[in-house]
Design a protein around this motif. Structure first.
Motif, PDB file in Angstrom:
ATOM      1  N   LEU A 432       0.827  -1.204   0.000  1.00 19.86           N
ATOM      2  CA  LEU A 432       0.000   0.000   0.000  1.00 19.86           C
ATOM      3  C   LEU A 432       0.862   1.256   0.000  1.00 19.86           C
ATOM      4  CD1 LEU A 432      -2.468  -1.038   2.875  1.00 19.86           C
ATOM      5  CD2 LEU A 432      -2.833  -1.348   0.418  1.00 19.86           C
ATOM      6  N   THR A 433       0.288   2.343  -0.457  1.00 15.46           N
ATOM      7  CA  THR A 433       0.884   3.656  -0.225  1.00 15.46           C
ATOM      8  C   THR A 433       0.505   4.113   1.184  1.00 15.46           C
ATOM      9  OG1 THR A 433      -1.044   4.856  -1.026  1.00 15.46           O
ATOM     10  CG2 THR A 433       0.596   4.215  -2.674  1.00 15.46           C
ATOM     11  N   ASP A 434       1.105   5.194   1.630  1.00 20.72           N
ATOM     12  CA  ASP A 434       0.750   5.734   2.948  1.00 20.72           C
ATOM     13  C   ASP A 434      -0.732   6.116   3.000  1.00 20.72           C
ATOM     14  OD1 ASP A 434       3.558   6.600   4.594  1.00 20.72           O
ATOM     15  OD2 ASP A 434       3.741   6.271   2.449  1.00 20.72           O
ATOM     16  N   ALA A 435      -1.225   6.717   1.928  1.00 23.20           N
ATOM     17  CA  ALA A 435      -2.638   7.112   1.903  1.00 23.20           C
ATOM     18  C   ALA A 435      -3.544   5.883   1.871  1.00 23.20           C
ATOM     19  CB  ALA A 435      -2.904   8.009   0.694  1.00 23.20           C
ATOM     20  N   GLU A 436      -3.163   4.866   1.104  1.00 25.54           N
ATOM     21  CA  GLU A 436      -3.966   3.641   1.047  1.00 25.54           C
ATOM     22  C   GLU A 436      -3.995   2.929   2.391  1.00 25.54           C
ATOM     23  OE1 GLU A 436      -3.467   2.362  -3.666  1.00 25.54           O
ATOM     24  OE2 GLU A 436      -2.082   1.577  -2.156  1.00 25.54           O
ATOM     25  N   ALA A 437      -2.914   3.019   3.146  1.00 29.62           N
ATOM     26  CA  ALA A 437      -2.884   2.386   4.470  1.00 29.62           C
ATOM     27  C   ALA A 437      -3.967   2.974   5.370  1.00 29.62           C
ATOM     28  CB  ALA A 437      -1.505   2.563   5.114  1.00 29.62           C
ATOM     29  N   GLN A 438      -4.229   4.269   5.242  1.00 26.44           N
ATOM     30  CA  GLN A 438      -5.287   4.882   6.042  1.00 26.44           C
ATOM     31  C   GLN A 438      -6.672   4.465   5.537  1.00 26.44           C
ATOM     32  OE1 GLN A 438      -4.416   6.321   8.859  1.00 26.44           O
ATOM     33  NE2 GLN A 438      -2.344   5.802   8.169  1.00 26.44           N
ATOM     34  N   GLN A 439      -6.821   4.293   4.236  1.00 21.62           N
ATOM     35  CA  GLN A 439      -8.082   3.772   3.698  1.00 21.62           C
ATOM     36  C   GLN A 439      -8.323   2.353   4.204  1.00 21.62           C
ATOM     37  OE1 GLN A 439      -8.463   4.287  -0.617  1.00 21.62           O
ATOM     38  NE2 GLN A 439      -6.959   5.923  -0.520  1.00 21.62           N
ATOM     39  N   PHE A 440      -7.268   1.556   4.234  1.00 16.10           N
ATOM     40  CA  PHE A 440      -7.379   0.190   4.746  1.00 16.10           C
ATOM     41  C   PHE A 440      -7.796   0.201   6.216  1.00 16.10           C
ATOM     42  CE2 PHE A 440      -4.901  -2.902   7.274  1.00 16.10           C
ATOM     43  CZ  PHE A 440      -5.663  -4.027   7.007  1.00 16.10           C
TER      44      PHE A 440
END
Length: 691
Positions: A432-440
């Motif tokens: 994941l990207t850093d932003a995707e990690a927060q979406q996850f």
């Protein structure tokens, strides 16, 4: 991977820095404008704890090492520390030494993260919080931070004796300026001052928030301990340990407990010894608590330096300007940490472990090589955040099995179904990207199925590079498995509902372990239908197979990958049976946790599982097919790497080159025994290859 000749990345970082600075100037202007429009009667000049009046301190020498101490425990606090560190790294111009007081969970997370982050000019030291608990466990504390919220009191005796100064930070801090400016305030201490603090920005210590509110004693409004400058040398000379202990014991004779953890005790000591404290400008700790008066500070300040989310509600705190503050925080929460791997010009420092060898290897790559992307991806060191979410390790059982898999953002929808099918522990690596990690994170929190599973360990591997590092991801998930055995699966497979219990029973019955070196094969099937009624047993599965609703896995595209499982024999089998390795065999297997790791050179699509099965065979694992086990692949859109493999002769040529290198390594390790694998490695691959 450390940046090498990446002007585009540096340009993007510079652009983002400019945009962030412009945004924060607008943010500050809007805050002060809003305060003026609201006619805030508290927004006038202050005669104590000024925002930015008086002479500005000179910054420390360019390459002076700045020391920062943080207490951190658990999974959630570890995530907070990373956002805090990102904000520090974004603005900093000096080398940093982080002193982290952690429990075992936070240490495992942060040690792995900083080792793989490889940030130049950052040192990290760890201190065991469990060893400090006896020093503070006698203090009753009602604050949500528990014992860890008291540990800043013992830092003078915990940190190295030669360390004279340190900045101490809470984990819910976000920097909006260079931390060197805060360090420079040490120069304003008088000869007796040893503790630098910002005034508390609420009426808590005045005792008038509600009826019968009885706070600990404090000097005026008291001070907030989210940001502290400590002259450790002076505190040690003053007998700090005896000082705070005597004060705490005396106050606890009439007060039942601390309400604000260490902050109450610091304030009680300062009330008794006011000469110890150096008041700091309010902009170095803008406190967004439930009863904050911080607007008095930020409405008149020229700029803000540190934002402190010191309410238990954190980002959900009620504040008329909270959206502006929240957006600033989210900038760092989702900021690409890879861009912070930048050196400090003119400040020689010890490179991170392995950085020099990595740079040498990168320097030897030929950017004109058609396989340059593959070579570069193999050398990439990805940031790894293990146990990204709270995780409870399973109790130790001799035959327990962890499902191991990897996935990217486009496969998140598989998680709930997988949790329903597999009730046992799982170790999953997410790319994941850093932003995707927060979406996850939000995805899991919103799912009752996922939120209820504390035995699923999620490990975030941060994205970098053009190719999917499939085997590196598998190795991360495999390394974090805690049971004696692992089921090496893929995220787009659903195991039989009974598979977890069946595998544990089979491991025990077959006497695996030191007595028998075996890989248990779980036969794989697939459906081409998105809507599919999952068979509860082998009998129902065979009925679907005969009806054409199911197929053996990749029967149409790559039958040789699973043909050695011998599905015809499996139909009738009542007991496990052995099969021999055959070229291109890639079954899903259950093996001991200490099995060989996957070969990380295989990135993107192709031969990543095949190479691992070759390694198992070379190490003389026997392959045993389980008669009642099965797993079913669900359909999904092809990945980008599969599309590139099918369409690009160059891609397939690079894969062949990797196979050749793999065989050379096999020959070095296994000698003549590796010759049996040579024909398989020399077979050309068809673009129709589907697995």
């Amino acid at each position: 991977m450390l940046p090498r000749g990446r002007p585009r990345a540096l340009g993007a970082a510079a652009l983002l820095l400019l945009l962030l600075l412009l945004g924060f100037l607008l943010f500050d202007w809007r805050l002060r404008g809003a305060a003026a429009l609201d006619g805030d009667p508290l927004a006038g000049p202050r005669d104590s704890n000024p925002s930015d009046c008086g002479p500005q301190p000179l910054p420390p020498p360019k390459c002076e090492l700045l020391h920062v101490a943080i207490v951190c425990a658990g999974h959630n606090s570890s995530r907070d520390v990373i956002t805090l560190v990102k904000s520090m790294l974004f603005y900093r111009k000096n080398p940093l030494h982080l002193h982290l007081v952690t429990d075992a969970v936070a240490r495992n997370i942060l040690e792995t993260l900083f080792h793989t982050w490889m940030v130049p000019a950052v040192r990290v030291s760890f201190y065991d919080a469990d060893e400090l608990k006896p020093q503070v466990s006698w203090i009753p504390n009602k604050h949500y931070s528990g014992l860890y919220g008291l540990m800043k009191l013992v830092l003078p005796g915990t940190l190295p004796a030669e360390l004279a100064r340190v900045i101490v930070l809470d984990t819910d801090i976000t920097f909006a300026s260079d931390i060197a400016e805060l360090w420079a305030l040490f120069a304003h201490f008088s000869d007796t001052q040893a503790i630098g603090l910002v005034e508390n920005q609420s009426d808590w210590y005045l005792g008038n928030l509600w009826k019968n509110h009885r706070p600990w004693p404090a000097l005026g409004r008291g001070f907030n301990t989210g940001v502290i400058l400590l002259r450790l040398d002076r505190l040690r000379q003053a007998g700090w340990e005896q000082m705070w202990r005597l004060t705490a014991r005396r106050e606890l004779l009439t007060l039942p407990a601390t309400s604000l953890a260490d902050q109450d005790i610091f304030n009680a000591v300062i009330k008794e010894h006011p000469g110890l404290v150096r008041p700091l400008p309010c902009v170095w700790n803008v406190q967004l608590s439930d009863h904050t008066l911080a607007e008095r500070c930020y409405s008149e300040a020229s700029d803000l330096k540190v934002i402190h989310w010191n309410s238990p509600k954190k980002l959900r705190v009620k504040n008329k300007h909270v959206k502006l503050f929240r957006n600033f925080y989210l900038t760092f929460l989702e900021y690409d940490g890879n861009l912070l791997r930048r050196g400090l010009f003119g400040c020689p420092s010890q490179p991170p472990s392995g950085a020099e060898q990595l740079q040498q290897a990168l320097a030897q790559l030929d950017e004109e090589d058609p396989c340059f992307e593959f070579r570069q991806q193999q050398l990439t060191v990805h940031r790894v955040h293990v146990t990204f979410l709270p995780h409870e390790p399973p109790p130790s059982q001799p035959h327990d099995v962890t499902l191991v898999a990897q996935l990217s953002m486009d496969r998140l929808q598989m998680l709930e179904a997988l949790c329903r099918h597999w009730p046992g522990p799982m170790s999953l690596a997410l790319y994941l990207t850093d932003a995707e990690a927060q979406q996850f994170l939000r995805f899991v929190e919103a799912s009752p199925v996922l939120a209820a599973r504390q035995d699923v360990a999620y490990h975030v591997v941060y994205r970098e590079g053009p190719l999917y590092p499939v085997n590196q991801l598998r190795n991360v998930a495999l390394a974090q498995a805690l049971t004696p055995y692992v089921f090496l699966s893929d995220i787009d497979f659903l195991p039989a509902y009974s598979l977890y219990d069946y595998l544990r029973a089979s491991i025990e019955q077959l006497g695996l372990g030191s007595r028998r070196k075996a890989a248990l094969v779980v036969p794989a099937f697939e459906t081409l239908h998105y809507r599919f009624s999952f068979p509860p047993s082998k009998v129902e599965l065979l009925a679907l197979l005969d009806a054409g609703a199911l197929y053996t896995f990749r029967y149409h595209e790559w039958p040789r990958g699973h043909a050695p499982t011998d599905y015809a024999r499996w139909r009738e089998a009542q007991a496990p049976y052995g099969v021999q390795w055959v070229a291109n065999y890639e079954p899903y297997v259950v093996v001991p946790r200490d099995c060989p790791r996957y070969d990380p050179r295989f990135v993107g699509f192709g031969w990543n599982k095949v190479a691992h099965i070759v390694e198992l065979d070379a190490q003389e694992y026997e392959f045993l097919v389980l008669p009642e086990a099965f797993t079913i692949h669900l359909p999904h859109t092809p990945s980008l790497d599969i599309s590139r493999f099918r369409s690009s002769p160059t891609y397939r040529g690079c894969l062949q080159a990797l196979k050749d290198e793999f065989h050379q390594d096999l020959s070095r390790r296994y000698g003549a025994a590796a010759l049996k694998y040579l024909p398989a490695l020399q077979q050309p691959w068809s673009p129709a290859r589907g697995s």
